[in-house]
Motif scaffolding. Structure first.
Motif, PDB file in Angstrom:
ATOM      1  N   VAL A 159      -3.377  -0.536  -3.635  1.00  0.00           N
ATOM      2  CA  VAL A 159      -3.147  -1.808  -2.950  1.00  0.00           C
ATOM      3  C   VAL A 159      -2.926  -2.878  -4.009  1.00  0.00           C
ATOM      4  O   VAL A 159      -3.462  -2.780  -5.116  1.00  0.00           O
ATOM      5  CB  VAL A 159      -4.341  -2.214  -2.055  1.00  0.00           C
ATOM      6  CG1 VAL A 159      -4.501  -1.249  -0.898  1.00  0.00           C
ATOM      7  CG2 VAL A 159      -5.625  -2.312  -2.862  1.00  0.00           C
ATOM      8  N   THR A 197      -7.054  -3.134   3.575  1.00  0.00           N
ATOM      9  CA  THR A 197      -7.564  -2.032   2.749  1.00  0.00           C
ATOM     10  C   THR A 197      -8.425  -1.084   3.571  1.00  0.00           C
ATOM     11  O   THR A 197      -8.308   0.143   3.456  1.00  0.00           O
ATOM     12  CB  THR A 197      -8.365  -2.591   1.569  1.00  0.00           C
ATOM     13  OG1 THR A 197      -7.549  -3.508   0.831  1.00  0.00           O
ATOM     14  CG2 THR A 197      -8.817  -1.471   0.640  1.00  0.00           C
ATOM     15  N   ILE A 209       0.830  -1.192   0.000  1.00  0.00           N
ATOM     16  CA  ILE A 209       0.000   0.000   0.000  1.00  0.00           C
ATOM     17  C   ILE A 209       0.863   1.239   0.000  1.00  0.00           C
ATOM     18  O   ILE A 209       1.828   1.350   0.757  1.00  0.00           O
ATOM     19  CB  ILE A 209      -0.945  -0.003   1.234  1.00  0.00           C
ATOM     20  CG1 ILE A 209      -1.945  -1.158   1.098  1.00  0.00           C
ATOM     21  CG2 ILE A 209      -1.675   1.303   1.380  1.00  0.00           C
ATOM     22  CD1 ILE A 209      -2.765  -1.406   2.344  1.00  0.00           C
ATOM     23  N   VAL A 257      -8.538  -8.464  -1.496  1.00  0.00           N
ATOM     24  CA  VAL A 257      -9.337  -7.316  -1.931  1.00  0.00           C
ATOM     25  C   VAL A 257      -9.787  -7.466  -3.381  1.00  0.00           C
ATOM     26  O   VAL A 257     -10.820  -6.918  -3.784  1.00  0.00           O
ATOM     27  CB  VAL A 257      -8.526  -6.016  -1.735  1.00  0.00           C
ATOM     28  CG1 VAL A 257      -7.395  -5.901  -2.751  1.00  0.00           C
ATOM     29  CG2 VAL A 257      -9.421  -4.795  -1.822  1.00  0.00           C
TER      30      VAL A 257
END
Length: 487
Positions: free
Chosen positions: A32, A41, A6, A87
């Motif tokens: 990300v 996230t 990130i 994610v």
């Protein structure tokens, strides 16, 4: 960089509709990798006080999807998404992207049309650059404009679009009467007209069997510069990709009926057909990418009067609908070559200096002897045009991608070291003349009189500022002459 991959968030610069998106955002974007967990996230979004993050492939830097705080919380609550899940399993794919070198105006139009709050910005190779949100692109004030935007996007037939074109004009006339500044007026006109034209293109495209090749609707002249006024005709073209020169004629023939229908529909909307036939329905301006390069190269190598006239129209090209990269690549190609033709650049400078000031030597007004409208000054020919021509020359010489005159002058000032006060005076002078033109167009019943003004009928302050504005043309041209015409 954290272990999750990130990256830190970006901060946005102040909004201007004409600047490139690349200069609008600052710093690293919030991203990300697809393997990052939903929990990671969410923590990032909370830490950065952000509402969206882009999922990016770690190797190629290609954007894969987007995660908004609203969407991920909804999926956790309604779909019982696991916090440890990657994610990538909850991201929204099918990203809407725009080139990082596109304008803030372009991004605003795309957001409105697609009904999204974030756009992903990409480099020419498709890699991720940054993200821009509606919060970064402040909408212009006015509920009536919002009503018009919604009505245009909801239009499902051409008669409705034609009626809305009339409403746009009435809206702008009202703003003129309220003495809204010219830059804002032109931006509002251009935004609404862009949406209107795009809606026309979409309504008509489905009625034609268009070739399965990348293509783009181009706009030139005042529309290309985002400087449309109330009295403007069409200046447009079409660019398409062709695998070879042999393929271009057949592709052109396939696009021309569609282009003709669009031109005729725009004419019905109040944008008259171009008297010089600079329209996409003209085979001369419905060209493959290589054919457009050939046309530009011909003007660069043979700077005859016709070439200089074409340069004043076509060098302000802007992509409106379709594959933006075709227009961007053509502009880049032009920038790489323009400076290599000093004879052409000199001819452009000399042509722009061939301007007769409407001021006498004792600073009174000189009239051009028009028999139909005596005692008047043409504010386009003798007022705004020399600013536009000079800014275009600087844009070519300095490789400035912006098409708007005010923005071209701003960037020129930054790169050339023009003192701030002098630069502000130049831009203010141009905008004052534009406001007078718009005021005249809102009041003039005859098209022939739309750019003409009788100085004696102006308010004393407007008349004084007009004189000072015309003096700024002389200052700008002296600077241009010093820099590009060796003694």
């Amino acid at each position: 960089m954290p272990a999750s991959g990130i990256e830190p968030a970006a901060s946005a610069a102040p909004f201007s509709p004409y600047v490139s998106l690349r200069s609008l955002v600052r710093g690293e974007a919030l991203t990300v990798p697809p393997a990052a967990s939903v929990r990671e996230t969410l923590l990032l979004l909370d830490q950065r006080r952000a509402d969206a993050v882009v999922v990016v492939d770690e190797g190629s830097r290609v954007p894969l999807g987007i995660i908004t705080l609203h969407d991920v919380l909804r999926r956790i609550a309604l779909e019982r998404c696991e916090l440890q899940a990657p994610v990538a399993s909850v991201m929204t794919g099918g990203l809407i992207t725009v080139p990082a070198d596109g304008s803030a105006h372009q991004a605003s139009v795309v957001m409105v049309r697609r009904g999204v709050h974030h756009l992903v910005l990409t480099e020419s190779d498709g890699s991720y650059f940054n993200m821009v949100s509606q919060a970064d692109l402040h909408s212009l004030p006015g509920t009536r404009q919002g009503d018009l935007v919604r009505a245009i996007l909801g239009a499902r037939d051409l008669p409705t679009v034609v009626a809305l074109a009339g409403e746009i004009r009435a809206f702008v006339v009202r703003l003129v009467s309220e003495r809204v500044v010219a830059e804002t007026l032109c931006q509002q006109i251009s935004s609404l007209n862009d949406l209107l034209t795009m809606q026309v293109i979409e309504l008509l495209a489905g009625h034609f069997e268009l070739p399965y090749v990348p293509w783009c609707w181009l706009v030139f002249g005042s529309e290309g510069r985002l400087e449309q006024t109330l009295a403007t005709d069409q200046d447009n073209g079409l660019i398409f990709a062709a695998e070879s020169e042999d393929d271009a004629p057949a592709l052109r023939e396939a696009f021309l009926p569609f282009a003709r229908a669009v031109n005729e529909a725009l004419d019905a909307c109040g944008f008259p057909l171009c008297k010089g036939n600079i329209m996409a329905s003209n085979p001369q301006w419905c060209l493959s990418a290589s054919e457009w390069q050939g046309a530009f190269l011909g003007w660069l190598t043979e700077p005859q009067p016709d070439a200089l006239l074409n340069a004043s129209i076509f060098f302000d090209l802007r992509a409106l609908y379709g594959q933006d990269s075709l227009a961007n690549d053509l502009r880049d190609w032009l920038f790489e070559r323009a400076a290599s033709y000093p004879i052409f650049m000199r001819a452009m400078v000399e042509n722009s200096l061939n301007w007769e000031s409407p001021l006498t030597w004792w600073k009174g007004f000189r009239y051009d002897g028009d028999k139909e409208f005596p005692h008047t000054i043409d504010l386009k020919k003798h007022g705004s045009r020399p600013f536009v021509d000079s800014a275009r020359i600087y844009a070519l010489a300095l490789r400035i991608p912006d098409t708007n005159t005010g923005e071209r002058l701003r960037v020129t000032g930054e790169r050339s070291g023009i003192p701030g006060e002098e630069l502000a005076a130049l831009i203010d002078a141009f905008q004052h003349i534009q406001r007078l033109r718009l005021g005249r167009q809102a009041a003039a019943p005859l098209m022939a009189a739309t750019n003409r003004v009788n100085p004696d009928e102006l308010h004393e302050l407007d008349r004084l500022i007009l004189k000072e504005s015309l003096k700024q043309v002389q200052i700008l041209q002296r600077r241009l002459s010093r820099e590009y015409l060796p003694t």
